[in-house]
Design an enzyme around this catalytic site. Structure first.
Site, PDB file in Angstrom:
ATOM      1  N   SER A  55       0.846  -1.187   0.000  1.00  0.00           N
ATOM      2  CA  SER A  55       0.000   0.000   0.000  1.00  0.00           C
ATOM      3  C   SER A  55       0.879   1.234   0.000  1.00  0.00           C
ATOM      4  O   SER A  55       1.901   1.291   0.684  1.00  0.00           O
ATOM      5  CB  SER A  55      -0.885  -0.026   1.244  1.00  0.00           C
ATOM      6  OG  SER A  55      -1.283   1.266   1.572  1.00  0.00           O
ATOM      7  N   LYS A  58      -0.412   8.395   1.530  1.00  0.00           N
ATOM      8  CA  LYS A  58       0.150   9.744   1.428  1.00  0.00           C
ATOM      9  C   LYS A  58       1.399   9.878   2.292  1.00  0.00           C
ATOM     10  O   LYS A  58       2.368  10.508   1.903  1.00  0.00           O
ATOM     11  CB  LYS A  58      -0.900  10.766   1.903  1.00  0.00           C
ATOM     12  CG  LYS A  58      -1.497  11.564   0.760  1.00  0.00           C
ATOM     13  CD  LYS A  58      -2.160  12.840   1.261  1.00  0.00           C
ATOM     14  CE  LYS A  58      -3.223  12.467   2.265  1.00  0.00           C
ATOM     15  NZ  LYS A  58      -4.056  13.486   2.796  1.00  0.00           N
ATOM     16  N   GLU A  59       1.363   9.299   3.471  1.00  0.00           N
ATOM     17  CA  GLU A  59       2.459   9.490   4.425  1.00  0.00           C
ATOM     18  C   GLU A  59       3.320   8.246   4.576  1.00  0.00           C
ATOM     19  O   GLU A  59       4.515   8.358   4.823  1.00  0.00           O
ATOM     20  CB  GLU A  59       1.917   9.839   5.822  1.00  0.00           C
ATOM     21  CG  GLU A  59       0.630  10.641   5.829  1.00  0.00           C
ATOM     22  CD  GLU A  59       0.834  12.061   5.356  1.00  0.00           C
ATOM     23  OE1 GLU A  59       1.999  12.453   5.169  1.00  0.00           O
ATOM     24  OE2 GLU A  59      -0.164  12.771   5.162  1.00  0.00           O
ATOM     25  N   ALA A  60       2.678   7.087   4.489  1.00  0.00           N
ATOM     26  CA  ALA A  60       3.408   5.857   4.780  1.00  0.00           C
ATOM     27  C   ALA A  60       3.240   4.861   3.641  1.00  0.00           C
ATOM     28  O   ALA A  60       2.239   4.874   2.930  1.00  0.00           O
ATOM     29  CB  ALA A  60       2.880   5.241   6.063  1.00  0.00           C
ATOM     30  N   VAL A  62       3.435   0.638   2.964  1.00  0.00           N
ATOM     31  CA  VAL A  62       3.493  -0.650   3.633  1.00  0.00           C
ATOM     32  C   VAL A  62       4.040  -1.664   2.630  1.00  0.00           C
ATOM     33  O   VAL A  62       3.580  -1.723   1.485  1.00  0.00           O
ATOM     34  CB  VAL A  62       2.096  -1.081   4.150  1.00  0.00           C
ATOM     35  CG1 VAL A  62       2.161  -2.461   4.800  1.00  0.00           C
ATOM     36  CG2 VAL A  62       1.552  -0.048   5.142  1.00  0.00           C
ATOM     37  N   LYS A  76       6.040  -1.059   7.683  1.00  0.00           N
ATOM     38  CA  LYS A  76       5.394   0.233   7.440  1.00  0.00           C
ATOM     39  C   LYS A  76       6.450   1.325   7.598  1.00  0.00           C
ATOM     40  O   LYS A  76       7.085   1.436   8.641  1.00  0.00           O
ATOM     41  CB  LYS A  76       4.240   0.436   8.429  1.00  0.00           C
ATOM     42  CG  LYS A  76       3.432   1.709   8.173  1.00  0.00           C
ATOM     43  CD  LYS A  76       2.148   1.735   8.996  1.00  0.00           C
ATOM     44  CE  LYS A  76       1.338   2.999   8.735  1.00  0.00           C
ATOM     45  NZ  LYS A  76       0.071   3.022   9.480  1.00  0.00           N
ATOM     46  N   LEU A 148      -0.636  -9.609   7.528  1.00  0.00           N
ATOM     47  CA  LEU A 148      -1.973 -10.210   7.453  1.00  0.00           C
ATOM     48  C   LEU A 148      -2.291 -10.478   5.989  1.00  0.00           C
ATOM     49  O   LEU A 148      -2.515  -9.532   5.218  1.00  0.00           O
ATOM     50  CB  LEU A 148      -3.032  -9.280   8.057  1.00  0.00           C
ATOM     51  CG  LEU A 148      -2.760  -8.737   9.471  1.00  0.00           C
ATOM     52  CD1 LEU A 148      -3.874  -7.791   9.915  1.00  0.00           C
ATOM     53  CD2 LEU A 148      -2.610  -9.883  10.458  1.00  0.00           C
ATOM     54  N   ASP A 194      -9.259   6.387  14.931  1.00  0.00           N
ATOM     55  CA  ASP A 194      -9.474   6.410  13.473  1.00  0.00           C
ATOM     56  C   ASP A 194     -10.088   5.077  13.055  1.00  0.00           C
ATOM     57  O   ASP A 194      -9.748   4.505  12.024  1.00  0.00           O
ATOM     58  CB  ASP A 194      -8.157   6.659  12.737  1.00  0.00           C
ATOM     59  CG  ASP A 194      -8.371   6.966  11.248  1.00  0.00           C
ATOM     60  OD1 ASP A 194      -9.494   7.362  10.865  1.00  0.00           O
ATOM     61  OD2 ASP A 194      -7.417   6.795  10.465  1.00  0.00           O
ATOM     62  N   ASN A 199      -9.893   0.609   8.491  1.00  0.00           N
ATOM     63  CA  ASN A 199      -8.746   0.261   9.337  1.00  0.00           C
ATOM     64  C   ASN A 199      -8.986  -1.041  10.099  1.00  0.00           C
ATOM     65  O   ASN A 199      -8.460  -1.240  11.191  1.00  0.00           O
ATOM     66  CB  ASN A 199      -8.404   1.417  10.292  1.00  0.00           C
ATOM     67  CG  ASN A 199      -7.557   2.475   9.591  1.00  0.00           C
ATOM     68  OD1 ASN A 199      -6.818   2.166   8.657  1.00  0.00           O
ATOM     69  ND2 ASN A 199      -7.674   3.715  10.035  1.00  0.00           N
ATOM     70  N   ASP A 211      -3.488   0.195  11.910  1.00  0.00           N
ATOM     71  CA  ASP A 211      -3.293   1.643  11.797  1.00  0.00           C
ATOM     72  C   ASP A 211      -3.551   2.350  13.131  1.00  0.00           C
ATOM     73  O   ASP A 211      -4.445   3.187  13.242  1.00  0.00           O
ATOM     74  CB  ASP A 211      -4.245   2.175  10.706  1.00  0.00           C
ATOM     75  CG  ASP A 211      -3.757   3.487  10.112  1.00  0.00           C
ATOM     76  OD1 ASP A 211      -2.670   3.937  10.497  1.00  0.00           O
ATOM     77  OD2 ASP A 211      -4.483   4.055   9.274  1.00  0.00           O
TER      78      ASP A 211
HETATM   79  N1  LIG Z   1      -0.005  -5.869   8.982  1.00  0.00           N
HETATM   80  C1  LIG Z   1      -0.430  -5.717   7.729  1.00  0.00           C
HETATM   81  N2  LIG Z   1      -0.506  -6.771   6.889  1.00  0.00           N
HETATM   82  C2  LIG Z   1      -0.941  -6.628   5.625  1.00  0.00           C
HETATM   83  N3  LIG Z   1      -1.342  -5.456   5.086  1.00  0.00           N
HETATM   84  C3  LIG Z   1      -1.309  -4.373   5.873  1.00  0.00           C
HETATM   85  C4  LIG Z   1      -0.857  -4.438   7.228  1.00  0.00           C
HETATM   86  N4  LIG Z   1      -0.951  -3.204   7.764  1.00  0.00           N
HETATM   87  C5  LIG Z   1      -1.423  -2.407   6.792  1.00  0.00           C
HETATM   88  N5  LIG Z   1      -1.657  -3.087   5.648  1.00  0.00           N
HETATM   89  C6  LIG Z   1      -2.181  -2.548   4.376  1.00  0.00           C
HETATM   90  O1  LIG Z   1      -1.639  -1.254   4.187  1.00  0.00           O
HETATM   91  C7  LIG Z   1      -2.681  -0.276   4.162  1.00  0.00           C
HETATM   92  C8  LIG Z   1      -2.223   1.003   4.837  1.00  0.00           C
HETATM   93  O2  LIG Z   1      -1.903   0.725   6.185  1.00  0.00           O
HETATM   94  P1  LIG Z   1      -2.363   1.692   7.342  1.00  0.00           P
HETATM   95  O3  LIG Z   1      -3.826   1.820   7.351  1.00  0.00           O
HETATM   96  O4  LIG Z   1      -1.676   1.224   8.577  1.00  0.00           O
HETATM   97  O5  LIG Z   1      -1.651   3.030   6.902  1.00  0.00           O
HETATM   98  P2  LIG Z   1      -2.234   4.472   6.585  1.00  0.00           P
HETATM   99  O6  LIG Z   1      -1.248   5.402   7.116  1.00  0.00           O
HETATM  100  O7  LIG Z   1      -3.661   4.601   6.990  1.00  0.00           O
HETATM  101  O8  LIG Z   1      -2.160   4.504   5.049  1.00  0.00           O
HETATM  102  P3  LIG Z   1      -3.306   4.978   4.086  1.00  0.00           P
HETATM  103  O9  LIG Z   1      -3.195   6.463   4.071  1.00  0.00           O
HETATM  104  O10 LIG Z   1      -2.944   4.292   2.809  1.00  0.00           O
HETATM  105  O11 LIG Z   1      -4.607   4.451   4.687  1.00  0.00           O
HETATM  106  C9  LIG Z   1      -3.867  -0.926   4.833  1.00  0.00           C
HETATM  107  O12 LIG Z   1      -5.080  -0.393   4.356  1.00  0.00           O
HETATM  108  C10 LIG Z   1      -3.704  -2.378   4.419  1.00  0.00           C
HETATM  109  O13 LIG Z   1      -4.189  -2.564   3.118  1.00  0.00           O
HETATM  110 MG   LIG Z   2      -5.309   3.329   7.281  1.00  0.00          MG
END
Ligand SMILES: Nc1ncnc2c1ncn2[C@@H]1O[C@H](COP(=O)(O)OP(=O)(O)OP(=O)(O)O)[C@@H](O)[C@H]1O
Ligand SMILES: [Mg+2]
Length: 264
Positions: A55, A58-60, A62, A76, A148, A194, A199, A211
């Site tokens: 994924s 914007k900020e991170a 994965v 992440k 996951l 959030d 999430n 998240d």
């Molecule tokens: N432990 C994990 N295993 C598998 N996929 C994951 C895991 N953690 C996050 N993801 C995937 O990465 C995406 C983004 O992770 P997360 O929600 O933690 O970050 P975020 O900062 O909200 O990023 P975004 O702005 O893209 O939502 C999740 O929607 C999911 O699809």
């Molecule tokens: Mg998220």
């Protein structure tokens, strides 16, 4: 089987992205300081390979990767921060006594604190029995946790899983989330802040909460407001799909433990 169908669809969609990003991303996207953190985690055997982007927010970002023993990991990495993000994360960090206030302009420190907050929240939630990806390691802006999904393909978010889920499955997720929220608040003393169908991931037939960077302690000045918002989000989602109101059903249990916490 609905779950198998979902993974098949994802495989078709993501194959191209994955092939393009395989390893190349490591040199192209990461600055040398981030690379330093990745190497540190590698030296500890926590990261062995970074295999592809899961994924790109914007900020991170994965990534899916492997640890030294060949097990799947999710990595992440916080890479950049818009002015808006900096402003909003400050609010969550500064109300939390676990973190120092950060001098303005110290962008890297802010991101490190944010990653540390997410990591510590994962540890705290896991200890309290909340189903979150198990935290594996942290260095600077890089967080490693349990992956996951299967074969590098992440599991569906609740918002995606709902398409193929039966009513019975949704009822199961709903009941499970009721007790997870209760454990988060009453055992971990944290409010996610959030929480929504975006999430929560559905893996091995159960909801997993992800998240957790912005999750705050109950004594944060806005914790109850955040809790209300979390409950409202999930209430709208489940009202629409199974006609049940989390808001009405969770009330009693939470009120009791919030009262006990306030008195303690
Ligand atoms: N432990 C994990 N295993 C598998 N996929 C994951 C895991 N953690 C996050 N993801 C995937 O990465 C995406 C983004 O992770 P997360 O929600 O933690 O970050 P975020 O900062 O909200 O990023 P975004 O702005 O893209 O939502 C999740 O929607 C999911 O699809
Ligand atoms: Mg998220």
């Amino acid at each position: 089987m609905p779950r198998a169908r979902w993974y098949k669809r994802r495989r078709q969609e993501e194959r191209r992205i994955k092939d393009r990003n395989l390893f190349k991303t490591v040199e192209e996207v990461f600055d040398s300081i981030t690379m330093g953190h990745i190497y540190r985690l590698e030296a500890r055997g926590i990261i062995w390979e970074l295999k592809g982007v899961v994924s790109s927010g914007k900020e991170a970002r994965v990534y899916w990767g492997k640890d030294k023993r060949g097990g799947d990991i999710a990595v992440k990495i916080y890479l950049s921060a818009t002015a808006e993000f900096r402003k909003s994360i400050r609010k969550y960090i500064e109300g939390d006594p676990r973190f120092e206030s950060i001098p303005r302009g110290n962008f890297r420190k802010l991101i490190y604190e944010w990653a540390r907050k997410e990591y510590r929240n994962l540890v705290r939630l896991e200890k309290a029995g909340v189903r979150v990806p198990s935290p594996r390691g942290l260095s600077g802006n890089v967080i490693v946790m349990q992956f996951l999904g299967e074969d590098g393909y992440r599991a569906p978010l609740l918002v995606e899983a709902v398409e193929d889920a039966t009513r019975e499955e949704l009822e199961g997720y709903y009941e499970d989330l009721l007790s997870q929220i209760e454990a988060m608040v009453c055992k971990a003393g944290l409010v996610h802040a959030d929480l929504s169908e975006y999430n929560i991931m559905i893996w091995e037939g159960k909801p997993w909460i992800i998240d957790v960077g912005q999750a705050v302690l109950l004594n944060h000045p806005h914790s109850l407001e955040f809790l209300q918002r979390d409950i409202d989000n999930l209430t709208s989602f489940f009202q629409e799909h199974i006609g049940r109101s989390l808001r009405d059903e969770i009330g009693g249990a939470l009120e009791q433990c919030l009262k006990e916490k306030a008195e303690a």
